[in-house]
Design an enzyme around this catalytic site. Structure first.
Site, PDB file in Angstrom:
ATOM      1  N   SER A  90       0.831  -1.199   0.000  1.00 52.11           N
ATOM      2  CA  SER A  90       0.000   0.000   0.000  1.00 52.11           C
ATOM      3  C   SER A  90       0.870   1.255   0.000  1.00 52.11           C
ATOM      4  CB  SER A  90      -0.974  -0.027   1.184  1.00 52.11           C
ATOM      5  OG  SER A  90      -1.973   0.960   1.031  1.00 52.11           O
ATOM      6  N   HIS A 194      -8.402   0.763  -0.345  1.00 48.64           N
ATOM      7  CA  HIS A 194      -8.419  -0.228  -1.430  1.00 48.64           C
ATOM      8  C   HIS A 194      -9.830  -0.729  -1.760  1.00 48.64           C
ATOM      9  CE1 HIS A 194      -4.090  -0.081  -1.380  1.00 48.64           C
ATOM     10  NE2 HIS A 194      -4.125  -0.265  -0.082  1.00 48.64           N
TER      11      HIS A 194
END
Length: 321
Positions: A90, A194
């Site tokens: 991430s 996400h």
């Protein structure tokens, strides 16, 4: 000796005081923290003395964790250990951009500050949460997520998938898991990352990358594996921008990333940043891999004593050839 990969941790692994002794003892770390402090004043004190709650806020987490992650890479490289491949989880992917040569360190830090702001705004518009589901069949979990209007977002390793969504839907989903006696762990993050709830943040990041002259994305010097594709970044700038911005609203294919890295010849993984979460994922995914973590001076010393420098390793290989 196979290839070495640097891995960079993501949100949830932060804690007050992270990277402090690397800052105090490694010149390269100290110098870059000074550059970052000029870009975002107050970051260093926030890293070292901020509360857990303060560090959990996305707009603070990402710049602070970026520095903690890159501190490990700077310390390793100052000791003569360099990666053959790079991947970041991430926000860690933005650190990977700097370490792989796609952006300068300053550009990457500016970018992560912008990214954090966009994601913070999205998190405030839709209150969300994230949990790691343990041991549930992958296809069954995906099916249950659809029924519950939540999203499987991080495919971490065999037997562990992170689910995210709006708080109300997540609460109902957790009750279902409890009734089915499925184990899960709450994650220390401040939003539904996400997921489609991050669409506006992804679009804002794309606009920032295309419109601003602050970032000069170039083809990486070494493979940087993308969360979205689990494969190395493309070489074309527009494609790089698409992958980097879309990452925010797409799943992290971490298990596939580790498998692909291992198949490319990586057998040594060094997690840079606080905690050992990524090291655990490697252990469960790549059998026989050598795994290290660098978050402080003692872990740096352990790695250099066990691995030596890249130059020393190459000399050994030539001796045995």
């Amino acid at each position: 000796m196979g290839k070495i990969a640097f891995l960079f941790s993501g949100q949830g692994s932060q804690y007050p005081g992270m990277a402090k002794d690397l800052y105090e003892n490694v010149k390269e770390v100290h110098d870059f923290f000074g550059v970052a402090e000029a870009i975002r004043p107050g970051t260093i004190i926030q890293m070292f003395k901020g509360t857990d709650e303060e560090l959990k806020k996305t707009e603070n987490t990402q710049p602070c964790l970026f520095l903690a992650d890159i501190a490990g890479a700077l310390a390793l490289e100052s000791a003569g250990i360099h990666p053959d491949a790079v991947a970041g989880f991430s926000l860690g992917e933005v650190v990977g951009l700097a370490v792989s040569g796609a952006l300068t360190k300053s550009e990457a830090f500016r970018l992560v500050c912008k990214r954090a702001g966009f994601m913070q705004k999205a998190s405030e518009e839709v209150k969300g949460s994230m949990i790691a589901v343990i041991g549930m069949d992958k296809e069954e979990l995906i099916s249950q997520c659809r029924k519950s209007k939540v999203y499987p977002v991080n495919f971490n390793c065999p037997g562990q998938i992170v689910v995210s969504g709006e708080v109300g839907n997540m609460d109902k989903f957790k009750e279902k898991l409890k009734k089915s006696e499925v184990r899960f762990i709450e994650l220390s993050v401040g939003g539904s990352f996400h997921t489609p709830y991050m669409k506006e943040a992804a679009e804002s990041l794309k606009e920032e990358l295309k419109a601003s002259g602050n970032y000069k994305l170039t083809a990486t010097d070494k493979p940087l594996y993308a969360n979205k594709t689990a494969s190395p970044y493309p070489k074309e700038t527009d494609e790089m921008i698409d992958i980097l911005s879309d990452q925010i609203q797409n799943s992290v294919r971490w298990e596939d990333t580790l498998i692909n890295m291992a198949e490319s010849g990586v057998d040594t993984f060094i997690e840079c940043g606080p905690g050992r979460t990524l090291s655990g994922f490697v252990k469960r995914t790549v059998k026989g891999a050598k795994i290290y973590n660098i978050s402080d001076l003692s872990s740096l010393e352990k790695i250099t004593s066990e691995l030596g420098t890249n130059e020393e390793l190459q000399a050994k290989e030539q001796t045995y050839a």
